[in-house]
Each structure stands twice: as C-alpha cells, then as structure tokens.
Design a protein around this motif. Structure first.
Motif, PDB file in Angstrom:
ATOM      1  N   ASP A   7       0.846  -1.185   0.000  1.00 24.80           N
ATOM      2  CA  ASP A   7       0.000   0.000   0.000  1.00 24.80           C
ATOM      3  C   ASP A   7       0.886   1.240   0.000  1.00 24.80           C
ATOM      4  O   ASP A   7       1.718   1.423   0.894  1.00 24.80           O
ATOM      5  N   PRO A   8       0.748   2.112  -0.994  1.00 27.35           N
ATOM      6  CA  PRO A   8       1.577   3.318  -1.015  1.00 27.35           C
ATOM      7  C   PRO A   8       1.152   4.314   0.054  1.00 27.35           C
ATOM      8  O   PRO A   8       0.071   4.196   0.657  1.00 27.35           O
ATOM      9  N   VAL A   9       1.997   5.293   0.294  1.00 28.06           N
ATOM     10  CA  VAL A   9       1.701   6.349   1.263  1.00 28.06           C
ATOM     11  C   VAL A   9       0.474   7.124   0.801  1.00 28.06           C
ATOM     12  O   VAL A   9       0.355   7.480  -0.375  1.00 28.06           O
ATOM     13  N   ALA A  17      -3.731  20.740   1.556  1.00 29.10           N
ATOM     14  CA  ALA A  17      -4.174  22.134   1.509  1.00 29.10           C
ATOM     15  C   ALA A  17      -3.732  22.923   2.730  1.00 29.10           C
ATOM     16  O   ALA A  17      -3.411  24.118   2.631  1.00 29.10           O
ATOM     17  N   ASN A  18      -3.701  22.266   3.906  1.00 26.57           N
ATOM     18  CA  ASN A  18      -3.297  22.995   5.115  1.00 26.57           C
ATOM     19  C   ASN A  18      -1.838  22.755   5.493  1.00 26.57           C
ATOM     20  O   ASN A  18      -1.409  23.076   6.613  1.00 26.57           O
ATOM     21  N   SER A  19      -1.081  22.163   4.556  1.00 26.30           N
ATOM     22  CA  SER A  19       0.370  21.966   4.721  1.00 26.30           C
ATOM     23  C   SER A  19       0.732  21.183   5.978  1.00 26.30           C
ATOM     24  O   SER A  19       1.710  21.483   6.662  1.00 26.30           O
ATOM     25  N   SER A  20      -0.064  20.144   6.260  1.00 25.85           N
ATOM     26  CA  SER A  20       0.191  19.357   7.464  1.00 25.85           C
ATOM     27  C   SER A  20       0.800  17.984   7.167  1.00 25.85           C
ATOM     28  O   SER A  20       0.923  17.143   8.061  1.00 25.85           O
ATOM     29  N   VAL A  21       1.193  17.743   5.907  1.00 28.06           N
ATOM     30  CA  VAL A  21       1.861  16.479   5.575  1.00 28.06           C
ATOM     31  C   VAL A  21       3.298  16.548   6.094  1.00 28.06           C
ATOM     32  O   VAL A  21       4.043  17.471   5.778  1.00 28.06           O
ATOM     33  N   SER A  22       3.680  15.572   6.890  1.00 30.98           N
ATOM     34  CA  SER A  22       4.999  15.598   7.518  1.00 30.98           C
ATOM     35  C   SER A  22       6.102  15.301   6.510  1.00 30.98           C
ATOM     36  O   SER A  22       5.877  14.660   5.483  1.00 30.98           O
ATOM     37  N   THR A 160      -7.883  19.786 -15.128  1.00 27.95           N
ATOM     38  CA  THR A 160      -7.776  20.942 -14.239  1.00 27.95           C
ATOM     39  C   THR A 160      -7.792  20.502 -12.782  1.00 27.95           C
ATOM     40  O   THR A 160      -6.994  20.978 -11.959  1.00 27.95           O
ATOM     41  N   LEU A 161      -8.676  19.565 -12.448  1.00 31.47           N
ATOM     42  CA  LEU A 161      -8.734  19.042 -11.079  1.00 31.47           C
ATOM     43  C   LEU A 161      -7.416  18.359 -10.706  1.00 31.47           C
ATOM     44  O   LEU A 161      -6.896  18.548  -9.588  1.00 31.47           O
ATOM     45  N   ILE A 162      -6.861  17.596 -11.630  1.00 32.74           N
ATOM     46  CA  ILE A 162      -5.605  16.894 -11.341  1.00 32.74           C
ATOM     47  C   ILE A 162      -4.460  17.881 -11.172  1.00 32.74           C
ATOM     48  O   ILE A 162      -3.631  17.742 -10.252  1.00 32.74           O
ATOM     49  N   ILE A 163      -4.380  18.901 -12.017  1.00 28.50           N
ATOM     50  CA  ILE A 163      -3.308  19.886 -11.884  1.00 28.50           C
ATOM     51  C   ILE A 163      -3.477  20.698 -10.606  1.00 28.50           C
ATOM     52  O   ILE A 163      -2.490  21.005  -9.918  1.00 28.50           O
ATOM     53  N   ASP A 164      -4.715  21.048 -10.267  1.00 28.69           N
ATOM     54  CA  ASP A 164      -4.963  21.742  -8.988  1.00 28.69           C
ATOM     55  C   ASP A 164      -4.392  20.927  -7.826  1.00 28.69           C
ATOM     56  O   ASP A 164      -3.777  21.478  -6.903  1.00 28.69           O
ATOM     57  N   THR A 165      -4.603  19.610  -7.868  1.00 26.77           N
ATOM     58  CA  THR A 165      -4.095  18.746  -6.800  1.00 26.77           C
ATOM     59  C   THR A 165      -2.568  18.650  -6.862  1.00 26.77           C
ATOM     60  O   THR A 165      -1.895  18.659  -5.828  1.00 26.77           O
ATOM     61  N   ALA A 166      -2.026  18.579  -8.073  1.00 28.20           N
ATOM     62  CA  ALA A 166      -0.571  18.534  -8.240  1.00 28.20           C
ATOM     63  C   ALA A 166       0.096  19.789  -7.673  1.00 28.20           C
ATOM     64  O   ALA A 166       1.210  19.718  -7.147  1.00 28.20           O
ATOM     65  N   VAL A 167      -0.570  20.917  -7.778  1.00 29.69           N
ATOM     66  CA  VAL A 167      -0.034  22.161  -7.203  1.00 29.69           C
ATOM     67  C   VAL A 167       0.166  22.005  -5.697  1.00 29.69           C
ATOM     68  O   VAL A 167       1.193  22.425  -5.138  1.00 29.69           O
ATOM     69  N   LEU A 168      -0.797  21.365  -5.034  1.00 27.74           N
ATOM     70  CA  LEU A 168      -0.692  21.171  -3.587  1.00 27.74           C
ATOM     71  C   LEU A 168       0.396  20.151  -3.243  1.00 27.74           C
ATOM     72  O   LEU A 168       1.107  20.309  -2.246  1.00 27.74           O
ATOM     73  N   VAL A 169       0.525  19.107  -4.054  1.00 24.70           N
ATOM     74  CA  VAL A 169       1.617  18.150  -3.841  1.00 24.70           C
ATOM     75  C   VAL A 169       2.959  18.849  -4.031  1.00 24.70           C
ATOM     76  O   VAL A 169       3.901  18.653  -3.247  1.00 24.70           O
ATOM     77  N   ALA A 170       3.048  19.685  -5.047  1.00 25.66           N
ATOM     78  CA  ALA A 170       4.284  20.433  -5.294  1.00 25.66           C
ATOM     79  C   ALA A 170       4.611  21.358  -4.129  1.00 25.66           C
ATOM     80  O   ALA A 170       5.779  21.506  -3.742  1.00 25.66           O
ATOM     81  N   ARG A 171       3.593  21.966  -3.557  1.00 27.72           N
ATOM     82  CA  ARG A 171       3.813  22.862  -2.406  1.00 27.72           C
ATOM     83  C   ARG A 171       4.418  22.092  -1.233  1.00 27.72           C
ATOM     84  O   ARG A 171       5.334  22.582  -0.559  1.00 27.72           O
ATOM     85  N   ALA A 172       3.909  20.881  -1.013  1.00 26.98           N
ATOM     86  CA  ALA A 172       4.470  20.054   0.063  1.00 26.98           C
ATOM     87  C   ALA A 172       5.919  19.686  -0.241  1.00 26.98           C
ATOM     88  O   ALA A 172       6.779  19.714   0.646  1.00 26.98           O
ATOM     89  N   CYS A 173       6.202  19.352  -1.499  1.00 29.91           N
ATOM     90  CA  CYS A 173       7.590  19.045  -1.884  1.00 29.91           C
ATOM     91  C   CYS A 173       8.498  20.250  -1.690  1.00 29.91           C
ATOM     92  O   CYS A 173       9.655  20.110  -1.267  1.00 29.91           O
ATOM     93  N   ASP A 174       7.989  21.441  -1.999  1.00 32.12           N
ATOM     94  CA  ASP A 174       8.768  22.667  -1.817  1.00 32.12           C
ATOM     95  C   ASP A 174       9.139  22.881  -0.355  1.00 32.12           C
ATOM     96  O   ASP A 174      10.266  23.296  -0.039  1.00 32.12           O
ATOM     97  N   ARG A 175       8.190  22.612   0.550  1.00 31.99           N
ATOM     98  CA  ARG A 175       8.470  22.768   1.973  1.00 31.99           C
ATOM     99  C   ARG A 175       9.625  21.860   2.383  1.00 31.99           C
ATOM    100  O   ARG A 175      10.537  22.276   3.092  1.00 31.99           O
ATOM    101  N   TYR A 176       9.564  20.625   1.923  1.00 29.48           N
ATOM    102  CA  TYR A 176      10.614  19.663   2.244  1.00 29.48           C
ATOM    103  C   TYR A 176      11.944  20.090   1.634  1.00 29.48           C
ATOM    104  O   TYR A 176      12.984  20.066   2.294  1.00 29.48           O
ATOM    105  N   ALA A 177      11.919  20.473   0.368  1.00 29.41           N
ATOM    106  CA  ALA A 177      13.153  20.831  -0.324  1.00 29.41           C
ATOM    107  C   ALA A 177      13.810  22.059   0.298  1.00 29.41           C
ATOM    108  O   ALA A 177      15.039  22.119   0.442  1.00 29.41           O
ATOM    109  N   ALA A 178      12.996  23.040   0.683  1.00 25.63           N
ATOM    110  CA  ALA A 178      13.546  24.259   1.280  1.00 25.63           C
ATOM    111  C   ALA A 178      14.266  23.962   2.591  1.00 25.63           C
ATOM    112  O   ALA A 178      15.243  24.639   2.947  1.00 25.63           O
TER     113      ALA A 178
END
Length: 388
Positions: A7-9, A17-22, A160-178
């Motif tokens: 089972d994947p994560v 959306a609320n940036s709470s993914v660890s 559009t729905l998929i890209i909207d969601t990808a934006v949020l995944v990217a935001r989480a990746c940005d937090r980690y990368a920074a």
C-alpha cells in the motif's frame, strides 16, 4: 525478481491544503528508498463522475472508425504525417516502439496540451518562444462535438482538477526541499506546476489482449514515437512482464494518475448511438470491479530491486515522481521505473484498460539543474538522444 504488493503512502487533500503532511511522509512517498508514489484521497465530489466519464470516452474514442481517428492525427501542411511532433498531439497508435524494436499496437493514446490551465483558449505552448519543440507547440486536435459530445469539456475539467491537486503536492515538496536542500528557490516546484504551458495529458486505452498482436515490422526511428513523456527505457531484465507498457521512468516533475477502468468490450461494446445528442455526453460504460485479472495493473521497481504491485483506489489520485523532479531536488526525491502488465484473457471476454496520466512539466526555458543551468528543453533533448 521477487514480486510483492504494498500500500503506497496516502494523504488527504485537506492535509495537502493545510500543509500538514509531515516530512517523514514525503520521504516515505518520494525519498531515496521509496516507491516514488503518493496517493491523495478525499478529492472533490465531482472527481468520480469525471473519471468514469472520461475513461469511458477512451473506449469510445479507440473504437471509432479509422477515418475518424485519422482526423485526430497531426498532419503537416503537406498533409503528411508529421513525425517532428513525435505524435504527442491528438491520437497515436502504433507509432511508439517497444524495447524489442517492434511497434506498440497494444495501446492507443490521445494526447492533450494542458496550456488551457493558464488560459481557456490556449491550446499549446508558444511556438514563437519555443520554435524547436513541436511536440509541445502543436495545438490540440479535438474530436468533433457532434461525434463525441462533451469529450473536450470533461477532459479539460478532469485535467484541471488533477493539476490543482498537483499544485498542492508540489507545495508540500517545496516545503521539504527548502528545509533539506541548500540554496533551494522557495516555491519553485509549485510555480512550475501552476504556471507551465507544457504540461501534457495522455488518455490511454490498452486494447484487450489479442486484439492487436505485436507488430513484426522493424522500428524506424524517423517514424516511430520516442514517447518522450513517459516511456524512457530503463535497465531492466528481459524477464520483466511489462506486457501493456514497457518499463520506463517519467521525465517530468509530477505525474498525476487516475486508477484504471476495466471495461469488457464484448458485453459492453463502446459503439456510438445512431443519433448522437450533441447537447449531452455519451453514456458511461459499465466497468469491472475489482479488475478481472489479479496480475494486471501498475508495477514499480523498488530501490531494493524488488517489483511491487501498486493499487490506486478508484476514488483517489496517485502522483509519481519524474526525472525532472529528481534533478530539481538534487536527488532527494527520485524517479522510479514502472510498467503496466496486461494480465490474463480468454473466455470470450475483451477487457480493455483505460486510464489518464497528466505529466506536469516545467516550461521549456525553466532551469531544472541548478548545477549546470540545464533547462527543461535542453533536458528533453538529452532524453531524445537516449533513443539514438
């Protein structure tokens, strides 16, 4: 090789959306020892309907008469097939080559530029800015509304729905990368996903096994598609059972995937009604659940050289890492080889597998390798060179 199921994560849309993914979750999903895939659940309520509609259209589309499908292939001004665009706009079937050198007749693809995410009327990246990349600058080719009513609208809404969601995944990746990468540009990946005009969608119809045999023609590099979006060959064993899509890594940033829809086209033939109501979408097709063949589906080569079968829940999206993201994050997030296996057949059934992949990609002029300044366009040329 050992084959296992895992089972994947999984995270919720609200958590993104609320940036709470660890950071731990992100590493488990995308890190050096991961499967390179993240499942997003609790999507907007319209997702399930849009998915069912569009993946039903994949069967209607693939079973159109050949003259109608010919109208969905990009032609140059001289009315000849245009290999310079690598068949990455409109309908493509039998153009991509497999690792055996044979043409791939096992699946058909309908490619769409997602530049409309920036402006509804925009149907490709700018040919003026990027004259040497026709695979991204040729405008979309859509079926006639009188033929497949509602197809374009449903396609664009789901992307559009998929890209909207990808934006949020990217935001989480940005937090980690920074927090983990020196001199990382804050918000880089989110900006790339949110503003790119080169993001590409691929609606896939895997034909029922035995509908199409493997082509015996030798591949011609000037005619066959390199499938630069998502079929880079990987160093894998010939024993891999990648019968529906060869083992590959994606070369973009994040690939958004729906779960597959399995349709028995012998009992539910995707035939157009005699009279098509242009004001309404075509009927959705009944689907098989669970998939009819336990072995069919998506497989990932893990970092430990095992092969892992991954299941995407029907009401969720999956996001896989691509090679551009690996470059952008300095290897903190890594692309992983994966393939699709057909499974069994027989008993008179004709089971097709339909799915949608959305490849979020940087603009062609965006830098993806900070060390040497390589742009995404230059990286695409490197990828093309791998095919000789």
């Amino acid at each position: 090789m050992e084959i296992s199921a895992q089972d994947p994560v999984t995270v919720s849309l609200a958590q993104l959306a609320n940036s709470s993914v660890s950071f731990q979750k992100l590493e488990e999903a995308f890190g050096p020892t991961s499967l390179g895939i993240l499942i997003v659940k609790d999507l907007p309520p319209q997702f399930k309907k849009l998915r069912h509609q569009l993946l039903s259209y994949a069967s209607y589309l693939a079973n159109l008469p050949s003259d109608e499908l010919d109208n969905l292939i990009h032609f140059c001004q001289d009315n000849l097939s245009c290999p310079s665009s690598r068949y990455l706009t409109g309908w493509s079937h039998g153009k991509e080559t497999l690792k055996t050198g044979a043409y791939d007749n096992l699946k058909g693809s309908f490619y769409v530029n997602c530049a409309f995410y920036q402006k509804p009327a925009l149907q490709s990246a700018s040919a003026m800015l990027y004259p040497n990349y026709p695979e991204y600058t040729e405008p979309n080719i859509w079926p006639r509304e009188s033929l497949l009513p509602g197809f374009r609208q449903i396609f664009e809404e789901l992307c559009t729905l998929i890209i909207d969601t990808a934006v949020l995944v990217a935001r989480a990746c940005d937090r980690y990368a920074a927090a983990n990468i020196d001199v990382y540009e804050c918000g880089y990946l989110e900006r790339v996903v949110k503003t790119s005009t080169t993001t590409k969608a691929r609606l896939l119809h895997y034909f029922p096994p035995n509908d199409y045999g493997m082509s015996v023609r030798t591949s011609n590099a000037s005619e066959a598609s390199d499938d630069l979006l998502n079929c880079q060959p990987s160093a894998v064993s010939d024993e891999d059972n990648d019968s529906w899509c060869a083992t590959h890594i994606d070369h973009g940033c994040l690939t958004g995937l729906t779960s597959a829809l399995y349709i028995d086209e012998s009992t539910n033939p995707p035939l157009l009604p005699n009279i098509v109501d242009a004001s309404a979408s075509l009927p959705t097709l009944p689907y098989l659940s669970p998939p009819p063949f336990p072995s069919s589906g998506l497989y990932i080569h893990s970092r430990t050289s095992n092969i892992t079968k991954v299941t995407i829940p029907f009401d969720c999206l999956a996001f896989q890492t691509g090679e551009a993201l690996q470059l952008i994050t300095g290897g903190k997030f890594r692309a992983v080889p994966h393939f699709v296996q057909a499974g069994g057949g027989g008993n008179g059934s004709r089971v097709a597998r339909n799915t949608l992949a959305v490849f979020t990609q940087p603009e062609l002029g965006d830098v993806v390798n900070k060390k040497d300044g390589t742009t995404f366009g230059e990286f695409c040329q490197v990828v093309a060179g791998r095919f000789g």
